[in-house]
Structure formats: structure tokens, C-alpha cells
Design an enzyme around this catalytic site. Structure first.
Site, PDB file in Angstrom:
ATOM      1  N   GLY A   1       0.816  -1.209   0.000  1.00  0.00           N
ATOM      2  CA  GLY A   1       0.000   0.000   0.000  1.00  0.00           C
ATOM      3  C   GLY A   1       0.844   1.251   0.000  1.00  0.00           C
ATOM      4  O   GLY A   1       0.517   2.244   0.669  1.00  0.00           O
ATOM      5  N   ALA A   2       1.928   1.248  -0.765  1.00  0.00           N
ATOM      6  CA  ALA A   2       2.926   2.319  -0.680  1.00  0.00           C
ATOM      7  C   ALA A   2       2.829   3.356  -1.796  1.00  0.00           C
ATOM      8  O   ALA A   2       3.749   4.147  -1.971  1.00  0.00           O
ATOM      9  CB  ALA A   2       4.326   1.712  -0.678  1.00  0.00           C
TER      10      ALA A   2
ATOM     11  N   GLY B   1      -0.824   7.884   0.597  1.00  0.00           N
ATOM     12  CA  GLY B   1      -1.111   7.897   2.021  1.00  0.00           C
ATOM     13  C   GLY B   1       0.080   7.582   2.903  1.00  0.00           C
ATOM     14  O   GLY B   1       1.229   7.861   2.565  1.00  0.00           O
TER      15      GLY B   1
ATOM     16  N   GLY C   1       1.463   4.709   3.647  1.00  0.00           N
ATOM     17  CA  GLY C   1       2.410   3.764   3.081  1.00  0.00           C
ATOM     18  C   GLY C   1       3.461   4.444   2.219  1.00  0.00           C
ATOM     19  O   GLY C   1       4.639   4.070   2.242  1.00  0.00           O
TER      20      GLY C   1
ATOM     21  N   SER D   1      -5.760  -0.843  13.483  1.00  0.00           N
ATOM     22  CA  SER D   1      -6.564   0.365  13.664  1.00  0.00           C
ATOM     23  C   SER D   1      -7.254   0.297  15.014  1.00  0.00           C
ATOM     24  O   SER D   1      -7.522  -0.803  15.539  1.00  0.00           O
ATOM     25  CB  SER D   1      -7.615   0.478  12.555  1.00  0.00           C
ATOM     26  OG  SER D   1      -8.579   1.465  12.869  1.00  0.00           O
TER      27      SER D   1
ATOM     28  N   TYR E   1     -14.302  -4.130   8.274  1.00  0.00           N
ATOM     29  CA  TYR E   1     -13.011  -3.475   8.512  1.00  0.00           C
ATOM     30  C   TYR E   1     -12.557  -3.713   9.952  1.00  0.00           C
ATOM     31  O   TYR E   1     -11.396  -4.058  10.197  1.00  0.00           O
ATOM     32  CB  TYR E   1     -13.133  -1.980   8.223  1.00  0.00           C
ATOM     33  CG  TYR E   1     -11.850  -1.221   8.433  1.00  0.00           C
ATOM     34  CD1 TYR E   1     -10.818  -1.290   7.493  1.00  0.00           C
ATOM     35  CD2 TYR E   1     -11.656  -0.426   9.568  1.00  0.00           C
ATOM     36  CE1 TYR E   1      -9.635  -0.593   7.684  1.00  0.00           C
ATOM     37  CE2 TYR E   1     -10.487   0.267   9.760  1.00  0.00           C
ATOM     38  CZ  TYR E   1      -9.474   0.185   8.820  1.00  0.00           C
ATOM     39  OH  TYR E   1      -8.298   0.869   9.026  1.00  0.00           O
TER      40      TYR E   1
END
Length: 317
Positions: free
Chosen positions: A25-26, A29, A31, A153, A178
Site C-alpha cells: 500500500g505504498a 497515504g 504507506g 486500527s 473493517y
């Protein structure tokens, strides 16, 4: 005048020259900021995402920001177990992997099954990362001491693991899936720490808090999406500061004996609750293996052919 922020205790000047780090996820955001931070420290950074165009752009931006040319972009779609397995196969050329940061977090995805028969939100936020981490363990053991950081989270406190229904569609709200996935991230971290004992591979989980991002970009309701994203961009914490916590756990020597714990703002957070339910953590591990279709034969074959001897993976089977 210097102003202290929530991540002031996370700052470290550790260099990573000669080390290899993988960040999922880089391309945007937190990441993206994590990858830049690692690159500035001299690491070879592998960034993984499903979008080839975004990968190419992120790679060039990271190089320009850090001056580090040793950035590798590889496609991987966590919504496809085949893609994850192919990605791991492509890493055969890597001599080592010192840091793995599972940074994926997505909300607003469709409530449907993937081609693998897994609920999409659960697969992207949990099952895909579980498989990736499991299959990369032999390489990380060979590179020890090495570290895994699973980004969870605070939503996990609302999560629930119902093994009869956690992969069902139309069972939970989008936010519910989630929460369940982020709870599973932490439970799997606790169990992996037990199974990887004495391997030299440390594993941590963490809550990054709310950052200034467009986290709700996948919502179909434009009004709700814009309201929620605007709130994050206004009240969230700067992403380059949020990123320091993942990096801190991944590099600082003070965490060498803290494997298996959960952190928030660079301090231990709720670890005892997660660690104490040994029956739950063990079952999360075993049920996850079944759902991502890991077999003992596949484990050993991948360990032997990709990264080393069969004994390298035996501890976590």
C-alpha cells in the site's frame, strides 16, 4: 519554538544501508510516507500495489525525495491469492528481506466474494496480508534479525471474530468487516510471535490513528465520501509524522524484546488483552490457513524452492 507532537517519541536516526524493506500500500497515504522514510535511511525499498501506473509514479517520487535509486516497484493485488503467491515467487531474486510493513487498509469496498471465495473487505485487509507474511517468513528468517509490522486500527475494539460467519457476505456492515479484519491482524501477530519464537523474526502490530488522507475514497456515496475525507484532511495527523511510528517499530533497537505486542503513539497499547486469549489466537491462525488454502506440502515446497530448507518454515506451520 519546538512543538511536541504525538510522534515525538518515535524519532530515530537509525540508518538502513544494506537492508531491504517491503511496504504494501505504498503508492499513496501513510504507506507512501513510510517508503520515503525508509528510503532516506538508505534501505532498498520494495513497494507493492496492484496499480502499475501508480507504482511507477510513486517509485519516481520516492527516488526524487530520498536521492535513493534503489527502489523497486512490483505489482501485487491482495484481492487475489494467486497474485500474492506470484509476488512471493518473484522475490526469489532477493537475497534478503529485513523489514516487512503490511500497511494495507481499505474501506468502502464491495460486499462480495473474490475469485478465491473470500469476502473482499476481509481479503484485502487481512487474508491477503496473512498469506503474504506466512510465505515470506523463510526469507525473513534467513535475513534475521528481521521485523514485521502489521498496521491495524483502533477500530479493532469494535471487531468480532465469528469463525462460522467472518467470511460471509451480507453479514456485517462495511465498517464491521473493517473492524473484524483489523482485529484479526492483531490476533495473527500475537500468534505468529509465539510460533516464530527463537527464529530472529520479530512481529508487531500498531494503531496509526487518523491521518490526513482520503481513506474513504472507495465509498460510492459521493456526499458521505466527501464529508468523511474532508474531516480527515482537517482533523487528521500529518501523514509523514504518522509514518514515523511504523518505521520506529521496524528499526529501533529498543523493540528487540517487544515482539508480539501492540502499539499506539510509540507506546504499548492493549497488548495483554490480545495475548491472553491463546485459544482465539491459535484458531485465528489455523482458520486463516484453511481459508487461504495453505497446505503443508505447499509451505515446505515454497520454503525449500524459494528461500531455503524445509526446517526454516517448520516452526510456524
Amino acid at each position: 519554538m519546538y512543538r511536541r507532537d504525538d510522534f515525538s517519541d518515535c524519532d530515530t536516526d537509525i540508518r538502513l544501508d544494506g537492508k531491504v524493506a517491503l511496504v504494501t500500500g505504498a503508492t499513496a497515504g501513510t504507506g507512501f510516507e513510510i517508503a520515503k522514510n525508509l528510503a532516506r535511511r538508505g534501505a532498498k525499498v520494495i513497494i507493492a500495489s496492484r496499480n502499475a501506473t501508480k507504482l511507477a509514479g510513486a517509485k519516481q517520487d520516492i527516488i526524487m525525495d530520498s536521492g535513493n535509486q534503489n527502489i523497486v516497484a512490483r505489482q501485487m493485488d491482495l484481492a487475489s491469492l494467486t497474485s500474492v503467491r506470484n509476488f512471493v515467487g518473484e522475490l526469489r531474486s532477493e537475497p534478503r528481506l529485513d523489514i516487512l510493513i503490511n500497511n494495507i487498509g481499505a474501506i468502502g469496498l464491495q460486499d462480495r466474494l473474490t475469485e478465491d471465495g473470500l469476502q473482499l473487505m476481509m481479503q484485502v485487509n487481512y487474508f491477503g496480508s496473512f498469506l503474504l507474511t506466512f510465505l515470506l517468513f523463510p526469507l525473513m528468517r534467513r535475513s534475521a534479525p528481521s521485523r514485521i509490522v502489521n498496521v491495524s486500527s483502533l477500530a479493532l475494539i469494535l471487531g468480532h471474530i465469528d469463525f462460522d460467519n467472518w467470511n460471509d457476505v451480507n453479514k456485517y456492515s462495511n465498517f464491521g468487516y473493517y473492524c473484524n479484519a483489523k482485529l484479526a491482524d492483531v490476533l495473527f501477530s500475537v500468534e505468529m510471535n509465539k510460533r516464530a519464537a527463537d527464529s530472529g523474526v520479530s512481529v508487531y502490530s500498531m494503531d496509526p490513528g487518523l491521518g490526513k488522507s482520503e481513506f474513504f475514497r472507495n465509498f460510492e456515496n459521493d456526499i458521505l465520501k466527501n464529508i468523511l475525507n474532508s474531516a480527515l484532511l482537517h482533523f487528521g495527523r500529518p501523514l509523514h509524522r504518522v509514518a514515523t511510528m511504523s518505521v520506529y517499530l521496524a528499526v529501533d533497537p529498543k523493540f528487540e524484546t517487544e515482539s508480539g505486542k501492540h502499539f499506539r503513539d510509540c507506546k504499548e497499547f492493549y497488548s495483554s488483552w490480545f495475548a491472553n486469549d491463546t485459544i482465539l489466537t491459535r484458531r485465528v491462525w489455523e482458520e486463516s490457513k484453511k481459508l487461504v488454502r495453505i497446505t503443508r506440502e505447499e509451505d515446505w515446497e515454497r520454503a525449500q524452492n524459494n528461500f531455503g530448507s524445509r526446517t526454516q518454515l517448520y516452526n510456524i506451520i
